[in-house]
Design a protein around this motif. Structure first.
Motif, short mmCIF file in Angstrom:
data_model
loop_
_atom_site.label_atom_id
_atom_site.label_comp_id
_atom_site.label_asym_id
_atom_site.label_seq_id
_atom_site.Cartn_x
_atom_site.Cartn_y
_atom_site.Cartn_z
N ALA A 88 0.84 -1.20 0.00
CA ALA A 88 0.00 0.00 0.00
C ALA A 88 0.88 1.26 0.00
O ALA A 88 0.60 2.23 -0.70
N MET A 89 1.98 1.22 0.77
CA MET A 89 2.88 2.38 0.85
C MET A 89 3.53 2.67 -0.51
O MET A 89 3.60 3.81 -0.95
N GLU A 90 4.01 1.60 -1.17
CA GLU A 90 4.65 1.79 -2.47
C GLU A 90 3.65 2.39 -3.48
O GLU A 90 3.97 3.33 -4.20
N ASP A 91 2.43 1.84 -3.50
CA ASP A 91 1.39 2.36 -4.42
C ASP A 91 1.09 3.83 -4.12
O ASP A 91 0.97 4.65 -5.03
N TYR A 92 0.98 4.14 -2.83
CA TYR A 92 0.63 5.50 -2.39
C TYR A 92 1.73 6.49 -2.79
O TYR A 92 1.46 7.56 -3.33
N LYS A 93 2.98 6.10 -2.50
CA LYS A 93 4.13 6.97 -2.84
C LYS A 93 4.20 7.21 -4.34
O LYS A 93 4.33 8.35 -4.80
N ASN A 94 4.09 6.12 -5.11
CA ASN A 94 4.18 6.24 -6.57
C ASN A 94 3.08 7.14 -7.12
O ASN A 94 3.31 7.94 -8.02
N GLN A 95 1.90 7.01 -6.54
CA GLN A 95 0.75 7.82 -6.98
C GLN A 95 1.03 9.32 -6.77
O GLN A 95 0.80 10.15 -7.65
N LEU A 116 8.28 11.53 1.98
CA LEU A 116 7.34 10.40 1.92
C LEU A 116 7.93 9.11 2.51
O LEU A 116 7.19 8.17 2.80
N ASN A 117 9.27 9.05 2.67
CA ASN A 117 9.88 7.85 3.26
C ASN A 117 9.82 7.92 4.78
O ASN A 117 10.82 8.03 5.45
N SER A 118 8.62 7.87 5.32
CA SER A 118 8.48 7.98 6.77
C SER A 118 7.41 7.01 7.24
O SER A 118 6.54 6.60 6.47
N PRO A 119 7.47 6.62 8.54
CA PRO A 119 6.44 5.72 9.07
C PRO A 119 5.04 6.31 8.90
O PRO A 119 4.07 5.60 8.70
N CYS A 120 4.97 7.65 8.96
CA CYS A 120 3.68 8.32 8.80
C CYS A 120 3.07 7.99 7.44
O CYS A 120 1.88 7.75 7.32
N THR A 121 3.93 7.95 6.40
CA THR A 121 3.43 7.66 5.05
C THR A 121 2.89 6.24 4.98
O THR A 121 1.85 5.99 4.36
N GLU A 122 3.57 5.30 5.64
CA GLU A 122 3.09 3.92 5.64
C GLU A 122 1.71 3.84 6.29
O GLU A 122 0.80 3.18 5.80
N GLU A 123 1.55 4.57 7.39
CA GLU A 123 0.25 4.60 8.08
C GLU A 123 -0.81 5.24 7.18
O GLU A 123 -1.94 4.78 7.10
N ALA A 125 -0.83 5.35 3.95
CA ALA A 125 -1.15 4.46 2.83
C ALA A 125 -2.13 3.39 3.29
O ALA A 125 -3.11 3.08 2.59
N ALA A 126 -1.89 2.84 4.49
CA ALA A 126 -2.79 1.81 5.03
C ALA A 126 -4.16 2.43 5.28
O ALA A 126 -5.20 1.81 5.03
N PHE A 127 -4.15 3.68 5.75
CA PHE A 127 -5.42 4.36 6.03
C PHE A 127 -6.20 4.58 4.73
O PHE A 127 -7.42 4.42 4.70
N GLN A 128 -5.47 4.93 3.67
CA GLN A 128 -6.14 5.15 2.39
C GLN A 128 -6.81 3.85 1.91
O GLN A 128 -7.92 3.87 1.39
N LYS A 129 -6.11 2.72 2.10
CA LYS A 129 -6.68 1.41 1.75
C LYS A 129 -7.91 1.13 2.63
O LYS A 129 -8.94 0.65 2.16
#
Length: 301
Positions: A88-95, A116-123, A125-129
């Protein structure tokens, strides 16, 4: 219809969302699977979704579960999905980067990439999913097996962080894009859904012991500040009376019953659901169906 029925079955034709939260290892995943099996058995099209990267819903169901919504064999109306945070994080970052490339110089894009390379971004991305699945209209019940308590609270604070990311993009491009506006509307809609008591049941799972009770109580008080009430408490792993035959187990059960009273006192606006300890690991559809009947349809402890 009893109080528990109102909390797990859809009311007035509206979808029911059931969240299970609590610290790691208290039985959230098993409880989410048991509930999803029960609502599916009752004829409601049910999605079981986990936001916990360590979750093992596939092991409990004894069926494969992936990051694509999958129909679970052996029970009509039951579907399951897990959020793969890394993917999800990779998809979110790429988008996001796709959106800014070509509009800005290389240095600006690099700066954004670093941010974007932060734990916040991973969260995020998961939230967006999570938003994507929570917004699905084709299920009558969605059961959420959430990550441990702290992560769940972060999940609810994420729209604030997301707003900061949007502001960063807006500063760079002098305005918020239509896609961002649409995403913000989806976020707001899901947060409102979580606050709506007719649509959503927010539950904590805990052992009837001092520390878990205090932790869950603090978390529920924090949830109140964002407008979400705790509607159900699952007091898990209670030693059945017929098993309390030695002095050790009698003492343990008496201690649990004392804490059960404290749970009822502290969470006086919530329905308390006592769940017994089982002699073996909860696994497979047959066992889940039996337990779901015992918990939700037979007389409780």
């Amino acid at each position: 219809m009893n109080n528990i029925d109102k909390l797990i079955y859809p009311q007035n034709g509206r979808r029911k969302n059931i969240f299970y939260s609590g610290k790691g290892g208290v039985g959230k995943t098993s409880m989410a699977c048991i509930t999803a099996v029960q609502t599916a058995k009752k004829g409601f099209k049910t999605l079981l979704l986990t936001t916990d990267p360590a979750a093992h819903i596939g092991n409990v169901l004894d069926k494969p579960v992936t990051d694509e919504i999958t129909k679970i064999d052996g029970l009509e109306n039951l579907y399951a999905v897990k959020i793969d945070q890394k993917k999800a994080m990779e998809d979110y970052k790429n988008q996001i980067l796709e959106d800014v490339r070509g509009k800005f110089d290389e240095n600006t894009v690099k700066a954004m990439e670093e941010e974007l390379n932060s734990p916040c971004t991973e969260e995020m991305a998961a939230f967006q999913k999570f938003i994507e699945y929570a917004g699905k209209e084709d299920f009558e019940v969605i059961v959420f097996d959430t990550a441990p308590t702290g992560h769940t609270l972060r999940l609810l604070e994420l729209p604030m962080d997301w707003s900061k990311q949007i502001q960063l993009k807006a500063r760079l491009s002098a305005g918020i894009s239509e896609a961002d506006k649409e995403q913000k509307e989806k976020f707001d809609k899901v947060i409102e859904m979580m606050k709506n008591e007719e649509e959503t049941t927010f539950s904590f799972v805990m052992y009837p012991e001092k520390t878990p009770i205090i932790e869950a109580y603090r978390a529920s008080e924090e949830l109140k500040t964002v407008g979400i009430k705790t509607r159900m408490i699952v007091a898990n792993m209670i030693i059945p009376e017929e098993q309390a035959v030695t002095s050790f187990f009698k003492n343990r059960r008496n201690m649990q019953l004392k804490y059960l009273e404290e749970i009822k006192e502290r969470f006086n606006e919530a329905v308390v659901l006592p769940v017994p300890m089982y002699e073996r690991q909860i696994k497979g559809m047959e066992m889940l169906e039996r337990i779901s009947y015992n918990i939700f349809e037979k007389e409780s402890l």
